[in-house]
Design an enzyme around this catalytic site. Structure first.
Site, PDB file in Angstrom:
ATOM      1  N   ASP A 126      55.407  25.861  46.591  1.00  0.00           N
ATOM      2  CA  ASP A 126      56.055  27.093  46.158  1.00  0.00           C
ATOM      3  C   ASP A 126      56.425  28.002  47.340  1.00  0.00           C
ATOM      4  O   ASP A 126      57.311  28.856  47.218  1.00  0.00           O
ATOM      5  CB  ASP A 126      55.143  27.874  45.206  1.00  0.00           C
ATOM      6  N   HIS A 170      39.873  17.966  40.136  1.00  0.00           N
ATOM      7  CA  HIS A 170      40.096  17.753  41.557  1.00  0.00           C
ATOM      8  C   HIS A 170      38.814  17.494  42.328  1.00  0.00           C
ATOM      9  O   HIS A 170      38.734  17.739  43.536  1.00  0.00           O
ATOM     10  CB  HIS A 170      40.850  18.944  42.158  1.00  0.00           C
ATOM     11  N   ASP A 172      35.466  18.589  41.954  1.00  0.00           N
ATOM     12  CA  ASP A 172      34.328  19.486  42.186  1.00  0.00           C
ATOM     13  C   ASP A 172      33.640  19.888  40.879  1.00  0.00           C
ATOM     14  O   ASP A 172      32.905  20.862  40.836  1.00  0.00           O
ATOM     15  CB  ASP A 172      34.767  20.739  42.942  1.00  0.00           C
ATOM     16  N   GLY A 178      45.623  24.241  34.014  1.00  0.00           N
ATOM     17  CA  GLY A 178      47.061  24.398  33.882  1.00  0.00           C
ATOM     18  C   GLY A 178      47.488  25.819  34.182  1.00  0.00           C
ATOM     19  O   GLY A 178      46.690  26.659  34.602  1.00  0.00           O
ATOM     20  N   ASP A 196      34.272  26.617  50.443  1.00  0.00           N
ATOM     21  CA  ASP A 196      35.530  25.943  50.102  1.00  0.00           C
ATOM     22  C   ASP A 196      36.263  26.734  49.014  1.00  0.00           C
ATOM     23  O   ASP A 196      35.645  27.282  48.093  1.00  0.00           O
ATOM     24  CB  ASP A 196      35.268  24.526  49.613  1.00  0.00           C
ATOM     25  N   ASP A 200      44.841  26.628  42.020  1.00  0.00           N
ATOM     26  CA  ASP A 200      45.452  25.775  41.000  1.00  0.00           C
ATOM     27  C   ASP A 200      46.943  25.606  41.303  1.00  0.00           C
ATOM     28  O   ASP A 200      47.722  26.562  41.203  1.00  0.00           O
ATOM     29  CB  ASP A 200      45.257  26.408  39.618  1.00  0.00           C
ATOM     30  N   HIS A 220      40.609  37.737  46.879  1.00  0.00           N
ATOM     31  CA  HIS A 220      39.516  37.723  45.904  1.00  0.00           C
ATOM     32  C   HIS A 220      38.603  36.515  46.132  1.00  0.00           C
ATOM     33  O   HIS A 220      37.376  36.648  46.213  1.00  0.00           O
ATOM     34  CB  HIS A 220      40.101  37.686  44.492  1.00  0.00           C
ATOM     35  N   GLU A 221      39.205  35.323  46.252  1.00  0.00           N
ATOM     36  CA  GLU A 221      38.397  34.112  46.408  1.00  0.00           C
ATOM     37  C   GLU A 221      37.644  34.099  47.729  1.00  0.00           C
ATOM     38  O   GLU A 221      36.511  33.607  47.803  1.00  0.00           O
ATOM     39  CB  GLU A 221      39.288  32.868  46.286  1.00  0.00           C
ATOM     40  N   HIS A 224      34.334  35.652  47.405  1.00  0.00           N
ATOM     41  CA  HIS A 224      33.306  34.726  46.942  1.00  0.00           C
ATOM     42  C   HIS A 224      32.808  33.846  48.090  1.00  0.00           C
ATOM     43  O   HIS A 224      31.614  33.591  48.221  1.00  0.00           O
ATOM     44  CB  HIS A 224      33.857  33.816  45.840  1.00  0.00           C
ATOM     45  N   HIS A 230      31.320  38.890  41.228  1.00  0.00           N
ATOM     46  CA  HIS A 230      32.307  39.738  40.573  1.00  0.00           C
ATOM     47  C   HIS A 230      31.814  41.176  40.439  1.00  0.00           C
ATOM     48  O   HIS A 230      30.617  41.434  40.398  1.00  0.00           O
ATOM     49  CB  HIS A 230      32.672  39.182  39.194  1.00  0.00           C
ATOM     50  N   ASP A 441      47.239  12.125  51.264  1.00  0.00           N
ATOM     51  CA  ASP A 441      46.822  12.151  52.671  1.00  0.00           C
ATOM     52  C   ASP A 441      46.854  10.767  53.299  1.00  0.00           C
ATOM     53  O   ASP A 441      47.140  10.618  54.484  1.00  0.00           O
ATOM     54  CB  ASP A 441      45.378  12.672  52.799  1.00  0.00           C
TER      55      ASP A 441
END
Length: 481
Positions: A126, A170, A172, A178, A196, A200, A220-221, A224, A230, A441
């Protein structure tokens, strides 16, 4: 008949218990199921029993958890699945649970170092690669501006924070759902998957108010990944639901700043840059330290068969898995093929006993341990357009005499007999090879099946049927316990 009447009576009691007086429009079974899934994922460590259970204890569990969720988001605490509650459940959000007694994860995990490395193992189609690099560095700078941490981007090997764009399952145990719903998730500091961060790929990633703004979601991530849980403060970056704000001149909100400073302390103003991207390694660079073949997060640069043996390439080295099974040996690439420091992609064309190694913007012809004369050659000689500067993966499909060549989220088909690219390519990988995702890969053939690696996992693939058969971890090929 009496049993059926009893069950119906319990169901009527349940509707009244869930919604108070009988409403004019009761929640549908689909809405109840969605609510149960939402509460199980985000507000319960052990899961929530379905609200249509005939057992009163299960109903209590659902109601109690629903009240907890309503209280968390500042809704009217009724235990009823009303329209306001369902609207909040339907908002795009982070994939982390909202159950936390503190503003930090339990035990306050943190990085015990001041320089944290990160690596983007793949990119969303994108946005341009440079835009993703700049956006993620900008998101990390929000934190390095206020705490004594520096972030360093690396382009090979295993970083503290491995960043990837993936879809659905994926690897984990936290599959994406979606477009919309869960946008991304990240792991708290620690070994292995600690730090890590996964995005999405089904989302529409943007740098604007449309779609999912990558800067805001990444910031935001990364909170974490640094140890923040949160926040219930709606203006905080760590509020669980996605909310767009103007990113021009954006600074870390007070609630988030206080939270991360409680873990790492306050940064003294230095005026020095705090994110330090490394330049891409050149072919002359020394290889990375010897890779660990038994690492559960092992990623391959390339894989190919050579004279019935499998060769796995990683950071200037390769492992050879013998077909006669006399163990796995490891050597530096240059010790066998002088002049070749790294292999990005490789494949074997058995009819001419030739192996092709791709390295950066050129490729080599190999026969045994010998580099064929006239090499290296530019990728344009292979038939690639000039904008292609690196091949990610390659695999020869013997029954079609075609070689699939992967670049980004697309692939080409090379006609070995004709010595040219097939017409109509490149094609999108996820559309024409369903089941293997957007990017590859490394790829290879073994015993009639194709194997497509992405990150630390790979898909066993039935190419004639275009069907994914199973998912494996890369290190399973390395004879590890």
């Amino acid at each position: 008949m009496e049993g059926e009447l009893a069950i119906r009576a319990v169901m009527i009691v349940m509707v009244v218990a869930l919604c108070g007086a009988v409403p004019t429009t009761s929640p549908s079974q689909q809405e109840l199921t969605k609510a149960q899934d939402y509460l199980s994922q985000f507000f319960s460590d052990v899961g929530v029993s379905p609200p249509n259970s005939v057992w009163r204890s299960s109903l209590d569990s659902f109601e109690d958890t629903l009240r907890k969720m309503q209280e968390y988001f500042g809704l009217e605490v009724t235990g009823q699945l009303d329209s306001n509650t369902m609207e909040v459940m339907g908002r795009p959000r982070c994939g982390f649970t909202d159950v936390s007694s503190y503003s930090h994860f339990e035990g306050r995990p943190k990085w015990g170092k001041t320089v944290i490395t990160y690596r983007i193992t793949d990119y969303t189609p994108d946005l341009s690669q440079s835009a993703v690099d700049a956006t993620l560095a900008k998101a990390l700078k929000l934190y390095s501006d206020v705490v004594p941490l520096d972030f360093k981007q690396i382009h090979s090997g295993t970083a503290d924070m491995m960043i990837t764009f993936r879809t659905r399952d994926h690897g984990d145990f936290a599959p994406f759902d979606g477009q919309n719903g869960v946008l991304a998730h990240a792991f708290s500091p620690g070994e292995g998957h600690g730090g890590d961060t996964h995005f999405d790929e089904d989302e529409n990633w943007t740098l604007t108010s449309t779609g999912a703004n990558l800067f805001l979601v990444a910031a935001h991530e990364f909170g974490h990944a640094l140890g923040l849980a949160h926040s219930q403060v709606q203006t905080a970056l760590m509020y669980p639901n996605y909310q767009y704000v103007n990113t021009e001149g954006y600074k870390l909100p007070d609630d988030d700043r206080q939270g991360v400073q409680a873990i790492y302390g306050i940064r003294a103003t230095s005026g020095q840059p705090t994110t330090k991207p490394d330049p891409q390694p050149t072919p002359e660079s020394d290889p990375e330290p010897t890779p660990d073949r038994c690492s559960r997060i092992l990623m391959f640069d390339a894989v190919t068969s050579i004279q019935r043996n499998l060769y796995f390439f990683k950071n200037g080295y390769f492992w050879k898995r013998s077909s006669s099974w006399d163990g796995i040996t490891m050597k530096r690439i240059q010790s066998v093929w002088p002049g070749i420091s790294k292999v990005d992609a490789a494949y074997e064309y058995k009819k001419t006993d030739t192996v092709i190694f791709f390295e950066g913007d050129h490729y080599w012809g190999i026969r045994g341990n010998t580099v064929l004369p006239g090499y290296p050659k530019p990728l344009s000689d292979f038939g690639f357009p000039l904008f292609v500067t690196k091949v990610d993966a390659a695999v020869h499909v013997s029954f079609t005499s075609r070689t699939l060549l992967f670049v980004g989220n697309r692939y080409w088909s090379y006609n070995e007999r004709g010595g040219r690219m097939d017409v109509g390519y490149p094609k999108f990988t996820h559309r024409n090879l369903p089941g293997i995702g957007f990017r590859v890969d490394a790829a290879f053939e073994n015993k009639g099946y194709l194997y497509f690696s992405y990150g630390s996992r790979q898909t066993e693939y039935d190419y004639p049927r275009r069907r994914a058969l199973r998912t494996l971890l890369n290190y399973r090929w390395m004879d590890c316990n």
